[in-house]
Design an enzyme around this catalytic site. Structure first.
Site, mmCIF file in Angstrom:
data_model
loop_
_atom_site.group_PDB
_atom_site.id
_atom_site.type_symbol
_atom_site.label_atom_id
_atom_site.label_comp_id
_atom_site.label_asym_id
_atom_site.label_seq_id
_atom_site.Cartn_x
_atom_site.Cartn_y
_atom_site.Cartn_z
ATOM 1 N N GLN A 1 0.827 -1.204 0.000
ATOM 2 C CA GLN A 1 0.000 0.000 0.000
ATOM 3 C C GLN A 1 0.863 1.255 0.000
ATOM 4 O OE1 GLN A 1 -3.145 0.002 -0.837
ATOM 5 N NE2 GLN A 1 -4.288 0.078 1.056
ATOM 6 N N GLU B 1 -3.659 5.522 2.325
ATOM 7 C CA GLU B 1 -3.481 6.761 1.562
ATOM 8 C C GLU B 1 -2.223 7.552 1.884
ATOM 9 O OE1 GLU B 1 -7.757 8.589 0.906
ATOM 10 O OE2 GLU B 1 -7.720 7.299 2.679
#
Lengths: 329, 172, 692
Positions: free
Chosen positions: C591, C658
């Site tokens: 990620q 994020e």
């Protein structure tokens, strides 16, 4: 995509006759440009004649040292060919700079020559484009023209030819061998593509139904010291902002022979005749290279968003000549 | 207009009659139920539709199915007969060389094809000199795989997986 | 907080959905098996504003294989117009170029598309306005910005403090319009069976799609079943219901008994899947000569669509990054004839921290200070605007650890000093931050049978690792091995789950699973009978705001710039993050490097170019809109501080999806400055910007 008939050609002359007889027929090679355009609605053939399996897939050395490349040779095979890599490295590098591995396995020599501009307005059937519809206007001249031409353009069209291979072929004085109903003709590659002028819809000198059967490279000693540089927004898989194909031979500190062509600057590969004239016999120095680059770009006409191409083209040419001088790729 | 073709897909002979407009990608996905190759862009700009055709990696979204009559096609699914993973697939798993997985079958087929090309001595844009490729360095792997976009950004692990697969003999 | 004892969590495990994905057999939405599918191809407006005068569908309707052609004249009526983006084929109004104005349903993809191309619309065209600029006289303040934050904040007298500061930085930064572009386009298969609608979808929230689609169509939620086990990327664009969901449902009503398949083309993804607004950001920093900030002013101009507001929270991260007694943030919107913006990875933080972290770099230069030292000197003891104590703040540790690993101390601060073979090199640094969100409303159920625990929750895995991470959490919550867990996600038949957004998924869903496990053990003990069941929600107080809870990080980048051509290439990049406990190291790393890669792409490549004459994105495909290729990503890695956040969740985690993109573009821009002495304040940093 509108409906079409599909036929596979078994004979080049028959294919020529077939397509010549129908104004709405086209030849199919690897399909990487044609099928793209059919899906975009730019190309609407009623008959597709597949020539990809014709026996035009060999690379042969001809007596005298020239090389004949079959029209159906895949880009990847051409780039990997031993003779091409060692005798005409600029051609191998130019091919490898283009597209992706997968696309190079499909794309053919002829198809690469015939591919059409990637101008975003040309590819969008909902906006005006003189190339698609003569007289409808050019959306790029006052639009987003970062990728467009600074040389040889017209008020009707500022598109750029997207091929890397064609730039190398232009530098190498290649010849396109074409079969028509009247038989074979040979067209220097530098005359094969047209500038847009007032008829941008006509991109090459081919008549409808003429089929490219081969491309020939002359025996060219200077080609052994050649290279291709492509300036791109990202490190791979992108069209050229500016590209340069150059071959250089130096003798006693002077330029004995030189070939230069630019990509990304014009509607066709731009053979840099002024730069070459300036360089032949000149000392092989930074100053000569700077002068040659300036001479070639002197008449550049930048658009609103592509003025950067002028220094980029000059600098790239100088950089490439410098590298070839040093014997570095 | 319709045409009849035969393909060998993942080891099985398949015959179909289809619209000449059908691409090989849509023939596989919508007509043959072979869903491994994915439609990411349908215009040859992303590589998600890559398969091996007659031994070569190719995009399928711009190939008319009718023009591929008689072809032998291998998809990522065909590389794992009976669920036994190909070494490249195993390497991708070991190195987490995927996230959403949508580009992954195309990456796998592209890798297998790329390794064959390298084995056959095909150069890439970053290849220096003329000698046949022995082992690919990272710069070569990255360039040769750049026809497969990955929006999840798994590239770092994709390169590690391919390096690992080469090291384990995927490219003798 | 009652913390989970970590046995499975924290362990590096292979992605559970990995095998299906490498084989290509994991079914994405378009690939779900349905009987007798029909295919939908939309027709889009070619004007940006006005009304449809007429639509001629006769040629389209005559094609063999066409089942239906729908327009606003014959489309079924929707029930609710609360969300104007979803008011599909209900009126003759055109709000943006590319809007759906008709659709063809046909037996094959080819016929549907060909017929759609034969549909002819005539318009009463109105003048459109898509001119985004900070000089417009109609900029307005929204009532709030995305995620409910206040539009403006003020502390002290920022203007006066700035004007009186010893060192002043006043610069304007801009980021372009961007598009999420997941590799899997937005896709729905819609199937009506009497009054029940099934949607095979690609979404970050099956329950949200159900709620919104039901409301829009005037159905009870129980009438809508949404299935989405595998999602080919979203990055925020699949967080909201979009027009294609409604179009597919409407079209399927006109093709009774048929499953209608719609996947947006890549070109359509530039109009109908949301986008990140362009921003123009004026940043003012006032400091003492030794770099202590006295004034921070961040004023943002961005766009929204005229028909439905979306205001990205671009200035919000500035409210917490650095200490200064005088502060001002502002958001102003230009309402334009464009499609509605939506979420794109780290909305707010991404563009806002680009401006803020380049501004800090410029201030460091102005003060003659090392950029890391400048940040350390302005480290706030508590949240500067709310005054709340930090739940956890390790920005300085991230900066120091990254500096150590990156060899920062060897850096000569003077720009333009290093050159090799015609390539200038430089390194840059930037901070990263992302809030820790927990969303309320998720529910998990656990049922025991035949030696395994069936854990059910309508969560989403977009490549984010949910299948695996929740299995690990469930195992520890139930104190069993992960092999004894059978997880189901991605279906509205499962208990309600909040959206995969705000990096809140694992925190929110994981907490619900922990609560359900506690309830299960309370009721059934450690030797449950077959069929034993329990459920629970994410508990009350999970979103408590006593502490200011955020993750932080530091981004380091080294770039090479070709002095002749202006090409900018990454040489290496490192992110160091503080994100609480890491549930699964390889998934977290994926990620983070994925986010950093997207940040690299943002810095150097991405820009959706609006042709104002057309009202239309000109570079609407992957050849024109560049995202990073494999060759662009060189020597990129992410690491994290080992920590357990016992204020955040019982897992000790905070969310990781994020933060990787935040600050990445600034680090690269700062590296370009260090390499060349040129300060590029407008993204993307393309070769032309280095040459002119």
């Amino acid at each position: 995509m509108s409906p079409f008939e599909y036929e596979r050609a078994t004979d080049a002359s028959a294919a020529v006759a077939r397509v010549s007889a129908r104004p709405n027929a086209v030849f199919l090679g690897g399909g990487t440009n044609l099928v793209d355009h059919m899906r975009l609605g730019i190309a609407r053939p009623e008959l597709v004649v597949d020539v990809s399996r014709l026996p035009l897939r060999a690379i042969e050395r001809l007596p005298g040292g020239a090389v004949r490349i079959g029209a159906g040779v895949r880009n990847s095979d051409l780039a990997a060919d031993g003779t091409i890599r060692s005798q005409y490295p600029v051609l191998s590098q130019a091919l490898l700079a283009g597209a992706s591995g997968q696309l190079r396995n499909l794309a053919t020599t002829a198809g690469n020559l015939l591919q059409r501009t990637r101008c975003a307005y040309f590819q969008d059937v909902t906006v005006p484009c003189n190339k698609r519809e003569p007289g409808s206007g050019c959306s790029a001249i006052e639009g987003h023209n970062r990728d467009h031409a600074i040389l040889g353009a017209s008020q009707q069209c500022v598109a750029v030819h997207p091929s890397d291979m064609a730039v190398a072929l232009a530098a190498l004085d290649a010849t396109v061998v074409v079969l028509g109903r009247q038989g074979e003709r040979r067209i220097p590659v530098v005359e094969f593509h047209r500038l847009p002028g007032s008829s941008p819809q006509r991109e090459t000198v081919l008549e409808h139904g003429e089929l490219i059967t081969a491309v020939e490279l002359p025996a060219l000693p200077v080609a052994q010291h050649s290279a291709y540089y492509k300036v791109r927004d990202r490190a791979s898989y992108a069209f050229a902002l500016v590209s340069v194909a150059a071959a250089l031979q130096i003798s006693d500190g002077r330029v004995a022979d030189v070939r230069i062509a630019f990509g990304g600057l014009a509607h066709k590969p731009w053979r840099a005749v002024r730069a070459e004239a300036s360089l032949r016999g000149a000392p092989a120095t930074e100053e000569s290279y700077r002068r040659a680059a300036a001479a070639e770009l002197a008449d550049a006409r930048p658009l609103k968003h592509n003025a950067f191409k002028v220094p980029m083209a000059r600098n790239t040419l100088q950089m490439l000549l410098r590298h070839l001088t040093a014997g570095v790729r | 207009m319709k045409a009849s073709i035969t393909l060998q897909v993942d080891g099985r002979q398949r015959s179909l009659s289809l619209d000449t407009r059908t691409t090989l990608l849509d023939a596989l996905r919508e007509h043959l139920g072979v869903k491994a190759p994915k439609k990411g862009c349908d215009h040859g700009q992303c590589g998600a539709c890559t398969v091996l055709m007659d031994g070569r990696r190719v995009t399928t979204c711009l190939s008319l199915a009718v023009a591929c009559d008689g072809a032998i096609v291998t998809t990522a699914e065909g590389l794992a007969p009976g669920g036994r993973l190909h070494p490249v697939q195993q390497a991708f798993l070991d190195h987490d060389a995927l996230q959403c997985g949508y580009c992954t079958p195309g990456q796998i087929c592209s890798t297998v094809g790329m390794l064959e090309e390298a084995k056959a001595g095909h150069p890439s844009f970053v290849t220096q000199g003329l000698s046949p490729q022995a082992n690919l360095n990272d710069s070569e792997i990255r360039e040769r795989m750049s026809g497969n976009l990955c929006r999840c950004g798994a590239y770092v692990n994709i390169v590690a997986a391919i390096r690992d697969a080469i090291g384990k003999g995927a490219m003798p | 907080m009652d913390m989970l004892e970590a046995r499975a969590i924290g362990v590096d495990r292979e992605r559970m959905d990995g095998k299906l994905k490498v084989m290509g057999t994991a079914p994405y939405a378009f690939e779900q098996s349905v009987d007798r599918p029909a295919y939908l191809h939309p027709v889009q407006s070619t004007i940006a504003r006005g009304r449809i005068h007429s639509i001629d569908t006769s040629a389209a309707g005559r094609l063999e294989g066409v089942i239906a052609v729908i327009t606003h004249w014959n489309a079924p009526r929707l029930a609710s117009d609360g969300n104007r983006e979803l008011w599909v084929l209900q009126s003759n109004e055109v709000h943006f170029r590319g809007q759906f104005i008709a659709a063809v349903v046909a037996e094959t993809l080819e016929v549907a598309r060909c017929a759609a191309e034969l549909v002819r619309a005539e318009y009463e065209t109105a003048a459109h306005d898509v001119g985004f600029s900070a000089g417009r006289d109609d900029l307005y303040a929204p009532e709030a910005v995305n995620a409910g934050y206040p539009t403006d904040t003020d502390q002290g007298d920022a203007e006066a403090a700035f004007n009186g500061a010893e060192v002043r930085l006043d610069a304007t930064y801009s980021t372009p319009m961007e598009h999420n572009q997941p590799m899997e386009p937005h896709t729905t298969i819609a199937l009506w069976e009497s009054d029940k609608l099934t949607l095979y979808d690609s979404t970050q929230s099956v329950h949200s799609v159900r709620t919104v689609v039901a409301k829009t169509l005037g159905l009870r939620p129980e009438q809508v079943h949404v299935v989405s086990p595998y999602v080919g990327g979203g990055f925020g664009s699949k967080g909201e219901t979009h027009a294609h969901n409604i179009l597919a449902a409407l079209a399927a009503l006109r093709a009774p008994g048929r499953a209608v398949k719609l996947a947006l083309t890549r070109q359509q993804m530039f109009t109908l899947a949301g986008h990140r607004t362009p921003t123009i950001q004026r940043f003012r920093l006032g400091a003492t000569r030794d770099g202590h900030l006295n004034a921070i002013i961040h004023e943002v101009v961005e766009q929204t669509s005229r028909f439905q507001e979306f205001a990205e929270q671009t200035a919000v991260p500035t409210r917490l990054m650095y200490a200064a007694p005088n502060r001002r943030t502002r958001h102003r919107l230009a309402a334009l004839d464009v499609p509605k913006p939506s979420w794109m990875r780290a909305p707010g933080e991404t563009p806002g921290m680009f401006a803020g972290e380049v501004a800090m770099d410029e201030l460091a230069v102005a003060c003659g200070l090392d950029p890391i030292e400048l940040r350390v000197r302005n480290e706030p003891e508590h949240d500067p605007e709310s005054g709340s104590p930090w739940g956890s703040r390790h920005l300085v540790e991230c900066l120091r650890e990254g500096a150590r690993r990156f060899g920062w101390s060897r850096r000569d601060p003077r720009p333009g000093r290093r050159s090799e073979d015609g390539w200038l090199t430089g390194i840059g640094v930037a901070s990263a931050t992302y809030p820790r969100y927990v969303l309320m409303g998720s529910r998990a159920s656990i049922r025991f049978d035949e030696g395994r625990y069936e854990v059910r929750i309508g969560a989403a895995d977009l490549g984010t690792g949910t299948w695996t991470a929740l299995t690990q959490i469930a195992a520890d919550a139930l104190e069993c091995s992960p092999e004894a867990i059978h997880l189901e996600i991605g279906d509205t038949d499962l208990p309600n789950a909040t959206v995969a957004g705000g990096s809140s998924g694992i925190s929110s869903w994981g907490w619900a699973i922990v609560a359900a496990a506690q309830e299960f053990r309370r009721r059934h003990g450690s030797r449950p009978p077959a069929g034993a069941e329990a459920s629970a929600d994410t508990p009350e107080g999970a979103d408590d705001e006593t502490f200011a809870q955020h993750s932080f990080g530091a981004q380091f980048a080294e770039v090479r710039v070709n002095a002749a051509t202006g090409e900018v290439r990454l040489a290496r990049m490192l992110g160091v993050f503080s994100a609480g406990r890491i549930i699964n190291p390889r998934l977290a790393r994926s990620q983070l490097i994925g986010g950093m890669t997207m940040g690299l792409s943002m810095a150097l490549h991405e820009e959706s170019v609006m042709d104002e004459r057309l009202g239309h994105i000109v570079n609407h495909d992957f050849a024109g809109y560049h995202i990073a290729t494999n060759a662009d990503v060189v020597n990129l890695d992410a690491v994290w501080l080992e920590e357990i956040d016992d204020r955040s969740t019982p897992m000790g985690s905070r969310g990781i999806g994020e933060i990787g993109i935040v600050g990445a573009a600034a680090a690269i821009a700062n590296a370009v400055y260090h390499a060349t002495g040129k300060r590029i304040r407008a993204l993307p940093i393309t070769p032309d910007k280095l040459l002119t």
